[in-house]
Design an enzyme around this catalytic site. Structure first.
Site, PDB file in Angstrom:
ATOM      1  N   CYS A   1       0.855  -1.186   0.000  1.00  0.00           N
ATOM      2  CA  CYS A   1       0.000   0.000   0.000  1.00  0.00           C
ATOM      3  C   CYS A   1       0.890   1.234   0.000  1.00  0.00           C
ATOM      4  O   CYS A   1       1.973   1.220   0.595  1.00  0.00           O
ATOM      5  CB  CYS A   1      -0.899   0.027   1.232  1.00  0.00           C
ATOM      6  SG  CYS A   1      -2.198  -1.211   1.192  1.00  0.00           S
ATOM      7  N   ILE A   2       0.443   2.289  -0.642  1.00  0.00           N
ATOM      8  CA  ILE A   2       1.219   3.528  -0.696  1.00  0.00           C
ATOM      9  C   ILE A   2       0.248   4.693  -0.583  1.00  0.00           C
ATOM     10  O   ILE A   2      -0.839   4.668  -1.174  1.00  0.00           O
ATOM     11  CB  ILE A   2       2.054   3.602  -2.000  1.00  0.00           C
ATOM     12  CG1 ILE A   2       2.950   4.844  -2.003  1.00  0.00           C
ATOM     13  CG2 ILE A   2       1.185   3.547  -3.229  1.00  0.00           C
ATOM     14  CD1 ILE A   2       4.018   4.821  -3.095  1.00  0.00           C
TER      15      ILE A   2
ATOM     16  N   GLY B   1       4.470  11.981  -3.666  1.00  0.00           N
ATOM     17  CA  GLY B   1       4.063  10.657  -4.148  1.00  0.00           C
ATOM     18  C   GLY B   1       5.145  10.012  -4.992  1.00  0.00           C
ATOM     19  O   GLY B   1       5.490   8.839  -4.794  1.00  0.00           O
TER      20      GLY B   1
ATOM     21  N   SER C   1      -5.177   2.203  -7.173  1.00  0.00           N
ATOM     22  CA  SER C   1      -6.266   3.172  -7.183  1.00  0.00           C
ATOM     23  C   SER C   1      -6.094   4.093  -8.392  1.00  0.00           C
ATOM     24  O   SER C   1      -5.063   4.073  -9.060  1.00  0.00           O
ATOM     25  CB  SER C   1      -6.247   3.994  -5.891  1.00  0.00           C
ATOM     26  OG  SER C   1      -5.070   4.796  -5.837  1.00  0.00           O
TER      27      SER C   1
ATOM     28  N   ARG D   1       2.491  17.752  -4.485  1.00  0.00           N
ATOM     29  CA  ARG D   1       3.717  18.493  -4.190  1.00  0.00           C
ATOM     30  C   ARG D   1       4.961  17.651  -4.480  1.00  0.00           C
ATOM     31  O   ARG D   1       6.058  17.992  -4.066  1.00  0.00           O
ATOM     32  CB  ARG D   1       3.712  18.944  -2.727  1.00  0.00           C
ATOM     33  CG  ARG D   1       2.719  20.070  -2.460  1.00  0.00           C
ATOM     34  CD  ARG D   1       2.409  20.264  -0.994  1.00  0.00           C
ATOM     35  NE  ARG D   1       3.574  20.574  -0.202  1.00  0.00           N
ATOM     36  CZ  ARG D   1       3.553  20.785   1.121  1.00  0.00           C
ATOM     37  NH1 ARG D   1       2.403  20.727   1.771  1.00  0.00           N
ATOM     38  NH2 ARG D   1       4.655  21.043   1.778  1.00  0.00           N
ATOM     39  N   GLY D   2       4.801  16.516  -5.155  1.00  0.00           N
ATOM     40  CA  GLY D   2       5.945  15.690  -5.542  1.00  0.00           C
ATOM     41  C   GLY D   2       6.303  14.602  -4.553  1.00  0.00           C
ATOM     42  O   GLY D   2       7.224  13.813  -4.799  1.00  0.00           O
TER      43      GLY D   2
ATOM     44  N   SER E   1       3.174   8.083 -14.459  1.00  0.00           N
ATOM     45  CA  SER E   1       4.025   9.258 -14.605  1.00  0.00           C
ATOM     46  C   SER E   1       5.464   8.942 -14.210  1.00  0.00           C
ATOM     47  O   SER E   1       6.414   9.324 -14.906  1.00  0.00           O
ATOM     48  CB  SER E   1       3.473  10.402 -13.759  1.00  0.00           C
ATOM     49  OG  SER E   1       4.281  11.542 -13.858  1.00  0.00           O
TER      50      SER E   1
ATOM     51  N   GLU F   1       1.618  -3.832  -5.807  1.00  0.00           N
ATOM     52  CA  GLU F   1       0.457  -4.722  -5.772  1.00  0.00           C
ATOM     53  C   GLU F   1      -0.676  -4.112  -6.568  1.00  0.00           C
ATOM     54  O   GLU F   1      -0.847  -2.905  -6.616  1.00  0.00           O
ATOM     55  CB  GLU F   1      -0.008  -4.936  -4.315  1.00  0.00           C
ATOM     56  CG  GLU F   1       0.653  -6.090  -3.605  1.00  0.00           C
ATOM     57  CD  GLU F   1      -0.016  -6.390  -2.270  1.00  0.00           C
ATOM     58  OE1 GLU F   1      -1.245  -6.191  -2.150  1.00  0.00           O
ATOM     59  OE2 GLU F   1       0.686  -6.810  -1.340  1.00  0.00           O
TER      60      GLU F   1
ATOM     61  N   GLN G   1      -0.392  16.244  -0.837  1.00  0.00           N
ATOM     62  CA  GLN G   1      -0.548  15.768  -2.206  1.00  0.00           C
ATOM     63  C   GLN G   1      -0.303  16.899  -3.206  1.00  0.00           C
ATOM     64  O   GLN G   1      -0.391  18.071  -2.870  1.00  0.00           O
ATOM     65  CB  GLN G   1      -1.951  15.168  -2.398  1.00  0.00           C
ATOM     66  CG  GLN G   1      -2.127  13.844  -1.665  1.00  0.00           C
ATOM     67  CD  GLN G   1      -3.513  13.250  -1.806  1.00  0.00           C
ATOM     68  OE1 GLN G   1      -4.371  13.820  -2.463  1.00  0.00           O
ATOM     69  NE2 GLN G   1      -3.746  12.101  -1.184  1.00  0.00           N
TER      70      GLN G   1
END
Length: 537
Positions: free
Chosen positions: A393-394, A406, A431, A403-404, A440, A427, A401
């Site tokens: 999970c991430i 992720g 989403s 703002r880079g 990306s 996995e 969010q």
């Protein structure tokens, strides 16, 4: 308006909401629950074909009663000859019944043994122990197909996002020009250094005139085609294991109104299984260092006088500037890991594992200031993954969010895979936001390598899929699907080429200029453990 007709759960009707341009729209919605607060009725609605995070409580004046659709009643089983439980006869059932009797009484079957035929047609259900197969590796086009391929990528349709099967020139890739069947790899098999279909040299071309549309067009929110490797059967292991309780009406509704975490107030997107008595509170308070949940501000203040943590428990394995990463063992720090999972479930719809954290490691990214290390986001991974998963999970918390952060989490997960000497993949299912982030990241990472290639003795630079995979630690299937998504790979004069148009180059350079946060491998202090040699985690 809403009081004149009795609205019940399951009704469907248009509901007024604001879109991204703050304009009024009336999408169709389903009523999931009805409650009365201060003599005023409120309706919990789910907008059909919209993400569940947009679900909300609305008042009756936002409902369009003229187009109200009542839920269809389940048809009761009609009786036959007045006997309850039996169904009326039909020609189709009579024929099937006679066929069943004939099969049972047959003495000389034409093909092998006679098997008892069930009277009812039952849909096949996968056995509980079934593990979904890994996604097949697409192959390069056969020589017959390749002769039809264009030198330049075709112009991409900006209105639709085509799946892998729709890309005719690259529907299947082979190594030697011969057509071959795509055979899915067996789950649990060890990764080989070389895999057929990825060792052939691919030349990289860069044209001066753009021949394709901009490649940085994001796919539709819900597009998760076969190239993403999404298993068709539910997973039986990991943090996304299928859970039938997820279909329950209770879990379809957000149960927490608001969360206060440090200096931020967060509005949850999805259901999270916090204790029932906390779901009626207007605000749920969390300690931002140990993530313990408390019912009031007074309780939080009292807790902070006793909580000694100023950073997540575990080892700090990375620090550069104000950004740090902490590695947390789900067995050694069970309470913190469980509290982290409960918080994450508020923003992850597919996550179904909260309490059995022993088989997982958690990597928490923090931002440092004078008060301590504040959680920004995290990812988890299995200690032992038979399917080369490097992320379970991430999540980047909503205040951080766009703002880079992720991409920084994704980049860090692949940096760990490089130290471990493995290739990895997240996995599935991803989403909608996770899919966009990974698409990306993969695109930028692969384009970065291709654009850094230097000509060899005046020849065009060459590289294989395997080499890209080994340099980036991105799994070969993800490399191939990304090249297809970008529409880069073509077949020309008996060899495979990657065409980089001006549009692609300029788009990539613009994207990289905005990407200020990067992982510095020199600041990583990480020693991988061999969990297979440990009797218990």
């Amino acid at each position: 308006m809403a009081d004149s007709v009795e609205i019940v759960e399951g009704c469907r009707l248009p509901v007024l909401r604001k879109n991204q341009e703050h304009e009024d729209e009336w999408p169709l919605a389903e009523i999931l629950s009805v409650k009365e607060v201060s003599a005023r009725k409120l309706f919990y609605v789910h907008y059909i074909d919209f993400n569940k995070r947009l679900d909300e409580w609305v008042t009756g004046d936002r409902l369009d009663m003229k187009k109200l659709q009542f839920p269809k009643k389940e048809a009761k089983t009609p009786t036959k000859n007045g006997l309850p439980g039996s169904r009326p006869s039909s020609p189709e059932r009579e024929v099937r019944k006679s066929l069943d009797l004939n099969q049972q009484s047959a003495t000389a079957p034409s093909r092998g043994k006679t098997l008892p035929t069930p009277k009812r047609k039952v849909e096949p259900v996968p056995p509980v122990t079934q593990v979904p197969p890994a996604p097949p590796v697409p192959s390069l086009p056969s020589s017959a197909e390749a002769s039809q391929a264009s030198v330049f990528p075709a112009v991409r349709d900006t209105n639709t996002f085509k799946s892998r099967e729709d890309h005719d020139p690259i529907a299947s890739l082979t190594t030697n020009g011969n057509a071959r069947r795509i055979i899915p790899s067996q789950p649990g098999r060890k990764r080989k250094a070389n895999c057929g279909g990825t060792d052939e040299m691919i030349k990289v071309l860069q044209y001066n005139k753009p021949q394709s549309a901009s490649v940085f067009l994001p796919p539709p929110e819900d597009s998760q085609d076969s190239s993403d490797g999404i298993p068709s059967a539910p997973r039986m292991t990991g943090s996304l294991v299928s859970d039938r309780s997820h279909d329950d009406i209770v879990t379809r509704m957000k149960n927490i109104e608001c969360i206060e975490l440090g200096r931020h107030r967060l509005k949850p997107w999805y259901f999270s299984p916090y204790p029932q008595e906390l779901t009626t509170l207007p605000i749920l308070y969390l300690c931002e260092f140990c993530l313990k949940y408390l019912k009031s501000l007074k309780c939080l203040q009292r807790h902070l006088t006793k909580c000694n943590l100023r950073h997540p428990p575990g080892n700090e394995i990375y620090r550069k500037g104000t950004i740090s990463f902490f590695e947390i063992d789900g067995r050694k720090n069970k309470t913190y890991s469980q509290n982290l999972c409960l918080l994450a479930k508020c923003f992850l719809d597919h996550k179904t594992l909260y309490y059995d954290t022993d088989p997982f490691l958690f990597y928490v990214m923090t931002e440092y200031d004078s008060k301590g290390f504040h959680i920004v986001g995290y990812f988890s991974k299995e200690k032992e993954s038979t399917e080369d998963y490097n992320v379970a999970c991430i999540l980047t918390l909503p205040p951080y969010q766009r703002r880079g952060y992720g991409k920084l989490l994704i980049e860090f997960s692949y940096e760990l895979s490089k130290v471990e000497g493995k290739t990895g993949t997240p996995e599935k299912p991803l989403s909608d936001l996770g899919l966009l982030s990974y698409r990306s990241y993969w695109s930028q990472t692969i384009l970065e390598i291709l654009m850094d290639l230097k000509p060899d003795n005046g020849e065009r630079p060459q590289i294989t899929i395997n080499e890209i995979s080994e340099i980036t630690s991105v799994k070969k299937e993800d490399v191939i699907s990304t090249l297809q998504y970008l529409n880069l790979i073509n077949y020309y004069k008996g060899q495979y080429i990657l065409t980089l148009s001006e549009d692609i180059v300029e788009g990539h350079e613009r994207a990289m200029q905005k990407r200020h946060l990067r992982i510095d491998s020199k600041c990583l202090h990480f020693t991988p453990k061999d969990w297979s040699k440990r009797g218990k985690w």
